[in-house]
Design an enzyme around this catalytic site. Structure first.
Site, mmCIF file in Angstrom:
data_model
loop_
_atom_site.group_PDB
_atom_site.id
_atom_site.type_symbol
_atom_site.label_atom_id
_atom_site.label_comp_id
_atom_site.label_asym_id
_atom_site.label_seq_id
_atom_site.Cartn_x
_atom_site.Cartn_y
_atom_site.Cartn_z
ATOM 1 N N LYS A 53 0.707 -1.226 -0.062
ATOM 2 C CA LYS A 53 -0.005 0.148 0.165
ATOM 3 C C LYS A 53 0.769 1.177 -0.039
ATOM 4 C CE LYS A 53 -3.730 -2.461 2.055
ATOM 5 N NZ LYS A 53 -4.411 -3.164 3.335
ATOM 6 N N GLN A 97 -4.600 -1.646 9.535
ATOM 7 C CA GLN A 97 -4.578 -3.240 9.017
ATOM 8 C C GLN A 97 -5.114 -4.052 10.107
ATOM 9 O OE1 GLN A 97 -3.075 -3.482 5.694
ATOM 10 N NE2 GLN A 97 -3.975 -5.698 6.061
ATOM 11 N N ASP A 120 -10.886 2.368 3.893
ATOM 12 C CA ASP A 120 -11.208 0.914 3.497
ATOM 13 C C ASP A 120 -12.378 0.730 3.641
ATOM 14 O OD1 ASP A 120 -9.002 -0.683 3.390
ATOM 15 O OD2 ASP A 120 -8.782 -0.919 5.586
#
Ligand code: NAP
Length: 291
Positions: A53, A97, A120
């Site tokens: 990422k 994460q 997200d």
């Protein structure tokens, strides 16, 4: 013979588009979009995903911040870090994460994120708006799948889409997105899970089959209708001593035997995974533009 839904290639096109937009922003003398990533602990898979990422951000000219904490960070301290990112005007979006260590409640953490910065797309407000078909930061993986279908001009209207898996991050949102009255929606959707008794029969009726259960090679050729579109979300690390890393990624679909029956199929790796990162970049740009 099936055609490959090349997520790696489509994601590279999206990165080019993002890079172009970032260059225009720079030409106006403005700062580029910034994504922050929080990682807790030292799980090899999570570290690799975070590294990808951060790398993707650099490729498109975004800045990024990696905030790493030890496994034993308290939930309270993590929530304080999230509050700091919520209030940091130089950060447009951030992710935590997953998975997190057991002593930290993931839902509490997700709900602590300012939903405007939730790139997200997992905050209940973004999930709820996704279900209602309202503009928002859509969940990254399902949104990457829809984008992939769109770029290959795969029709979903009137098709029977079967989703295996009902997780909050993949199964539930992709089922809802395929149900929307949109160009890549209007499907008739069936969601299967571990308590579905007649899974094989249901899968056999799927025009579009989305496997998101995390069980390597679960979907066999006899579960797939001739000409179906198969999307493999699964990414399980399995030991492979022939690889330098000692492992390889394995999808939920028995690709070699299923592919000859499909019209389109995603590979693993190189299918949904890169599209998820592309969605993250797009969401970060969207969060940046909100200001
Ligand atoms: P998850 O939270 O573990 O959910 C798995 C789902 O599959 C559950 O709903 C479960 O049913 C269902 N399931 C498990 N075994 C089943 C069976 N034998 N028959 C039918 N359904 C079954 O998984 P997830 O987070 O959605 O992830 C799924 C996979 O996608 C994993 O391999 C993950 O690594 C991968 N993934 C990839 C990406 C990407 O970007 N490529 C992103 C996210 C996830 P119950 O609800 O009844 O338990």
């Amino acid at each position: 013979m099936s055609k490959c839904l090349d997520g790696k290639y489509i994601a590279s096109l999206i990165r080019q588009e993002m890079a172009g937009e970032t260059a225009e922003i720079a030409a106006q003398g403005k700062r580029p979009p910034c994504l922050a990533v929080i990682i807790v602990g030292h799980d090899g898979g999570s570290e690799a995903y975070v590294a990808n990422k951060v790398k993707a951000c650099a490729e498109v000219g975004f800045t990024s911040k990696r905030l790493a904490f030890e496994e034993d960070i308290t939930e309270d301290l993590l929530l304080k870090q999230i509050a700091a990112l919520n209030n940091d005007d130089s950060v447009d979006g951030f992710i935590v994460q997953l998975p997190l260590p057991r002593h930290i409640n993931e839902q509490t953490v997700i709900e602590a994120i300012d939903y405007h910065k939730d790139v997200d797309g997992l905050h209940p407000i973004n999930m709820g708006k996704t279900v209602l078909g309202l503009p928002c930061l859509h969940p990254a993986t399902p949104s990457g799948i829809i984008e992939l279908l769109d770029r290959y001009d795969i029709q979903t209207e009137g098709k029977h889409a079967v989703v295996i898996g009902r997780s909050d991050i993949v199964g539930k949102p992709i089922a809802n997105m395929l149900l929307q009255k949109t160009r890549r929606g209007n499907a008739t959707v069936t969601v299967c899970h571990s308590r579905t008794p007649n899974l094989t029969e249901i899968c056999q009726t799927a025009d579009i089959l989305i496997a998101a259960l995390g069980k390597p090679l679960f979907v066999k050729a006899d579960m797939v209708k001739d000409g179906a579109v198969v999307i493999d979300v699964g990414t399980t690390r399995i030991a492979d001593p022939t690889r330098k890393s000692g492992y390889r990624l394995c999808g939920d679909v028995d690709y070699d035997n299923v592919a000859p029956k499909c019209s389109y199929i995603t590979p693993v790796p190189g299918g949904v995974g890169p599209m998820t990162i592309a969605s993250l970049l797009r969401n970060t740009m969207q969060a940046y533009k909100r200001k």
